[in-house]
Design a protein around this motif. Structure first.
Motif, mmCIF file in Angstrom:
data_model
loop_
_atom_site.group_PDB
_atom_site.id
_atom_site.type_symbol
_atom_site.label_atom_id
_atom_site.label_comp_id
_atom_site.label_asym_id
_atom_site.label_seq_id
_atom_site.Cartn_x
_atom_site.Cartn_y
_atom_site.Cartn_z
ATOM 1 N N GLU A 40 0.855 -1.175 0.000
ATOM 2 C CA GLU A 40 0.000 0.000 0.000
ATOM 3 C C GLU A 40 0.901 1.239 0.000
ATOM 4 N N PHE A 41 0.305 2.391 -0.311
ATOM 5 C CA PHE A 41 1.081 3.629 -0.399
ATOM 6 C C PHE A 41 0.400 4.698 0.434
ATOM 7 N N LEU A 42 1.199 5.430 1.221
ATOM 8 C CA LEU A 42 0.673 6.494 2.069
ATOM 9 C C LEU A 42 1.560 7.724 1.943
ATOM 10 N N LEU A 43 0.980 8.812 1.456
ATOM 11 C CA LEU A 43 1.689 10.093 1.374
ATOM 12 C C LEU A 43 1.249 10.954 2.545
ATOM 13 N N ILE A 44 2.212 11.353 3.380
ATOM 14 C CA ILE A 44 1.914 12.226 4.507
ATOM 15 C C ILE A 44 2.774 13.474 4.389
ATOM 16 N N GLY A 45 2.318 14.558 4.998
ATOM 17 C CA GLY A 45 3.168 15.729 5.019
ATOM 18 C C GLY A 45 2.428 17.038 4.938
ATOM 19 N N ASP A 46 3.223 18.094 4.954
ATOM 20 C CA ASP A 46 2.739 19.458 4.790
ATOM 21 C C ASP A 46 2.739 19.745 3.291
ATOM 22 N N LEU A 47 1.555 19.728 2.693
ATOM 23 C CA LEU A 47 1.438 19.966 1.262
ATOM 24 C C LEU A 47 1.245 21.439 0.939
ATOM 25 N N ASN A 48 1.110 22.281 1.957
ATOM 26 C CA ASN A 48 0.901 23.705 1.744
ATOM 27 C C ASN A 48 -0.250 23.991 0.785
ATOM 28 N N ILE A 49 -1.263 23.122 0.829
ATOM 29 C CA ILE A 49 -2.508 23.314 0.083
ATOM 30 C C ILE A 49 -3.654 22.854 0.975
ATOM 31 N N ALA A 50 -4.641 23.694 1.127
ATOM 32 C CA ALA A 50 -5.900 23.294 1.765
ATOM 33 C C ALA A 50 -6.850 22.882 0.661
ATOM 34 N N HIS A 51 -7.471 21.720 0.805
ATOM 35 C CA HIS A 51 -8.192 21.140 -0.321
ATOM 36 C C HIS A 51 -9.588 21.715 -0.525
ATOM 37 N N CYS A 52 -10.374 21.779 0.518
ATOM 38 C CA CYS A 52 -11.769 22.185 0.347
ATOM 39 C C CYS A 52 -12.135 23.275 1.347
ATOM 40 N N GLU A 53 -13.350 23.792 1.223
ATOM 41 C CA GLU A 53 -13.785 24.899 2.072
ATOM 42 C C GLU A 53 -13.740 24.539 3.556
ATOM 43 N N HIS A 54 -13.963 23.270 3.876
ATOM 44 C CA HIS A 54 -13.930 22.848 5.277
ATOM 45 C C HIS A 54 -12.517 22.897 5.863
ATOM 46 N N ASP A 55 -11.511 23.037 5.003
ATOM 47 C CA ASP A 55 -10.121 23.018 5.458
ATOM 48 C C ASP A 55 -9.576 24.397 5.811
ATOM 49 N N VAL A 56 -10.389 25.440 5.661
ATOM 50 C CA VAL A 56 -9.956 26.805 5.967
ATOM 51 C C VAL A 56 -11.079 27.511 6.713
ATOM 52 N N THR A 57 -10.746 28.167 7.821
ATOM 53 C CA THR A 57 -11.792 28.836 8.595
ATOM 54 C C THR A 57 -12.462 29.937 7.777
ATOM 55 N N ASN A 58 -11.669 30.853 7.242
ATOM 56 C CA ASN A 58 -12.208 31.950 6.432
ATOM 57 C C ASN A 58 -11.951 31.662 4.957
ATOM 58 N N TRP A 59 -12.669 30.687 4.413
ATOM 59 C CA TRP A 59 -12.342 30.187 3.084
ATOM 60 C C TRP A 59 -12.632 31.189 1.975
ATOM 61 N N ARG A 60 -13.619 32.058 2.154
ATOM 62 C CA ARG A 60 -13.923 33.024 1.089
ATOM 63 C C ARG A 60 -12.749 33.969 0.853
ATOM 64 N N ALA A 61 -12.197 34.497 1.939
ATOM 65 C CA ALA A 61 -11.037 35.378 1.811
ATOM 66 C C ALA A 61 -9.806 34.623 1.327
ATOM 67 N N ALA A 62 -9.724 33.337 1.669
ATOM 68 C CA ALA A 62 -8.542 32.545 1.331
ATOM 69 C C ALA A 62 -8.436 32.219 -0.146
ATOM 70 N N ARG A 63 -9.494 32.426 -0.900
ATOM 71 C CA ARG A 63 -9.467 32.062 -2.322
ATOM 72 C C ARG A 63 -8.429 32.838 -3.121
ATOM 73 N N LYS A 64 -7.950 33.947 -2.576
ATOM 74 C CA LYS A 64 -6.904 34.716 -3.241
ATOM 75 C C LYS A 64 -5.614 34.706 -2.425
ATOM 76 N N MET A 65 -5.430 33.617 -1.657
ATOM 77 C CA MET A 65 -4.209 33.427 -0.882
ATOM 78 C C MET A 65 -3.485 32.181 -1.367
ATOM 79 N N GLU A 66 -2.149 32.219 -1.278
ATOM 80 C CA GLU A 66 -1.401 31.014 -1.635
ATOM 81 C C GLU A 66 -1.792 29.875 -0.703
ATOM 82 N N GLY A 67 -1.932 28.688 -1.269
ATOM 83 C CA GLY A 67 -2.372 27.528 -0.504
ATOM 84 C C GLY A 67 -3.840 27.212 -0.673
#
Length: 291
Positions: A171-198
């Motif tokens: 099996e394969f498992l990738l772990i780590g700091d990807l410096n990307i938040a995937h979905c809206e649930h992954d950022v508290t203020n996701w609307r403002a974050a849409r123009k932020m790196e990550g």
């Protein structure tokens, strides 16, 4: 007698020496995971220190005070590969090969390849850089282009490594700091974050393309469900930590067979700002061992 669960941690320590001064060793002894992947060691090899009860594989890279990844395992791994010894073959990654960003181990007690990644933070494209809206000096989009080139190359490298593990019966498992938040649930203020790196649309789309039921599965989101959180990073500044205003940029992405054995997820967020080990908190997932 071995536990019926395999506990895996991903943790960006933001400097292992600083994390140790803040209590990392006590956390590790209390949590006692089977596998712990660390990012941003930010020290030379001789200053990584001891991990009692663990074998530590690492690649600190060649840039003083920057980057560095490690994987600590209860048993010595069957095999270890880093970009320092096994350079990436995908186009666009050669410039990063000596930077201490990627490490793989084949576990000895489970047929699993664990890969630990510290992905470049990146920056904003030139058209989004405006005076007063970014903390760093405008660079014309250079860091953004660097990150996007890394992502393009790493997608090919990731697919190659995932398939190599499958051919080896692992099996394969990738772990780590990807410096990307995937979905809206992954950022508290996701609307403002849409123009932020990550959290730029193109970064999120890249992560979308790496995930599928037949390739890699975001086990954290699967276990946690369709609701806000869990967060793993909070700024040192202001009241972000206390108010729980943060991001999930730390991930565990598993091949389907391993993902089906994921049982629980938690984030070891410290009780108070004074007890923080890092600007990240450990992301912990429990997997059922193979019968």
């Amino acid at each position: 007698m071995a536990s019926e669960e395999l506990t895996v941690v991903s943790f960006n320590v933001n400097g292992i020496r600083a994390a140790r001064r803040r209590g990392f060793d006590t956390w590790l002894a209390d949590r006692a995971p089977d596998v712990v992947g660390l990012q941003e060691l930010r020290c030379p090899p001789e200053e990584i220190g001891e991990f009692p009860g663990y074998t530590v594989s690492f690649d600190t890279g060649t840039i003083p005070g920057r980057n560095g990844v490690a994987i600590a395992t209860r048993q010595p791994p069957a095999s270890v590969r880093s970009w320092a010894t096994d350079p990436p073959r995908a186009r666009g990654l050669s410039a990063h090969a000596s930077h201490g960003r990627y490490l793989e181990v084949d576990l000895a007690d489970e047929p699993i390849t664990v890969a630990c990644l510290y992905l470049p933070k990146g920056g904003l494209p030139a058209e989004l850089q405006r005076p007063g809206n970014i903390r760093e000096k405008p660079d014309g989009g250079a860091k953004y282009r660097r990150k996007m080139a890394f992502l393009a190359g790493f997608a090919r490298e990731l697919e190659r490594n995932r398939l190599a593990a499958r051919r080896a019966g692992r099996e394969f498992l990738l772990i780590g700091d990807l410096n990307i938040a995937h979905c809206e649930h992954d950022v508290t203020n996701w609307r403002a974050a849409r123009k932020m790196e990550g959290f730029l649309p193109e970064e999120r789309e890249w992560l979308d393309r790496q995930l599928s039921p037949r390739r890699l599965i975001d086990v954290v989101r699967t276990l946690y469900g369709d609701r806000p959180g869990p967060l793993t990073w909070w700024s040192w500044a202001g009241q972000s930590f206390v108010k729980d205003v943060g991001w999930r940029i730390d991930h565990q992405l598993a091949s389907p067979g391993l993902a089906s054995r994921a049982r629980w997820v938690t984030v070891d967020k410290e009780p108070s700002p004074d007890e923080r080990l890092s600007d990240h908190a450990p992301l912990v997932v429990g997997y059922r061992r193979r019968a």
